[in-house]
Structures are given as C-alpha cells and as structure tokens.
Scaffold this motif. Structure first.
Motif: not given
Length: 143
Positions: A111-132
């Motif tokens: 958990e938490g931010k990393g260095p450049a290019w190494n910070s992510f989170l995920g979420f899904e739309d109401p149908d369950g399609n996954g986004w990063i």
C-alpha cells in the motif's frame, strides 16, 4: 502508415447505467449517444485529456472475423494520471469503489505510492469490467 488506438469497446449490459458511471462518476466526456441503426445504440465517452475513446454498444453484431465479449469480461485496461491520489479522491467522492493506491515492492503489492511509474489503483464499472490507474510522470524526461 500509423496505427493509432482511438476507440476501445467496453462490454456493458445497461448503456444508461454505464453512461452515468463513465460520464457522471468518472468524469469522462460523453461524445456521442446515438441510435445509429434501428436497435443499435452507441455511447462513446472519452477520458479527460485522452485521444482514445471508449465505445459502449448495444445491439451491434460482431464484425466478421471478430467476437463479442460478454459484459464484465474486459480486464486490465489501463489509464494514466499525473496525480493518482487526487484521481482516487475524485473517484471515491463520486461513489466509485477504488482500491487504495498500491506499488510493487520487494514482497509484492504494498500500500502507498511508489517511485515514478510504480503507483497504481484498481476499480470496476457496474458490470465488473476492470480498470487500472497508473501514475505517470508529468515530464516525458522522467520516462
């Protein structure tokens, strides 16, 4: 000859619900909402600052040589933002269940931010399609 990625089809079960999620909650611009032929409706939305749009489609048969995906089966689409914490705050405030900001550490996801290019989170739309979401540096020189 250039090959540019301009539109990605995202399979959804309810166009109005998806339009509200992407346009209302995620803040994407609704570029098009049209019945292009009897029984065939296309809602096209674009993330802020992106040249690539998302097509939410109902009633459009697959093009010969292609297949149709079921709603909720598209995973791993990745968007880049310059401030992942602000993006997460905006999503959560709009009612989107976004994961904490994570980075890849020596033992895996942490958990938490990393260095450049190494910070992510995920979420899904109401149908369950996954986004990063990935935080990308604001300066190209940081690539």
């Amino acid at each position: 000859m250039n090959w540019t990625l301009e539109v990605v089809r995202v399979p959804v079960s309810d166009l109005d619900r998806a339009k509200e999620f992407y346009g209302g909650k995620c803040g994407f611009t609704v570029d098009l909402d049209d019945e292009v032929a009897p029984g065939t409706r296309i809602v096209q939305v674009t993330p802020p600052g992106s040249r690539c749009s998302i097509a939410l489609v109902s009633g459009l048969p697959p093009l010969p040589g292609t297949r149709t995906m079921a709603p909720g089966t598209l995973h791993g689409l990745q968007l880049c933002v310059t401030d992942i914490e602000a993006a997460r705050e905006k999503l959560v405030a709009a009612g989107v269940a976004a994961s904490p900001v994570m980075h890849m550490g020596p033992g895996g996801w942490e958990e938490g931010k990393g260095p450049a290019w190494n910070s992510f989170l995920g979420f899904e739309d109401p149908d369950g399609n996954g986004w990063i979401l990935q935080e990308a540096p604001t300066e190209l020189s940081e690539r």
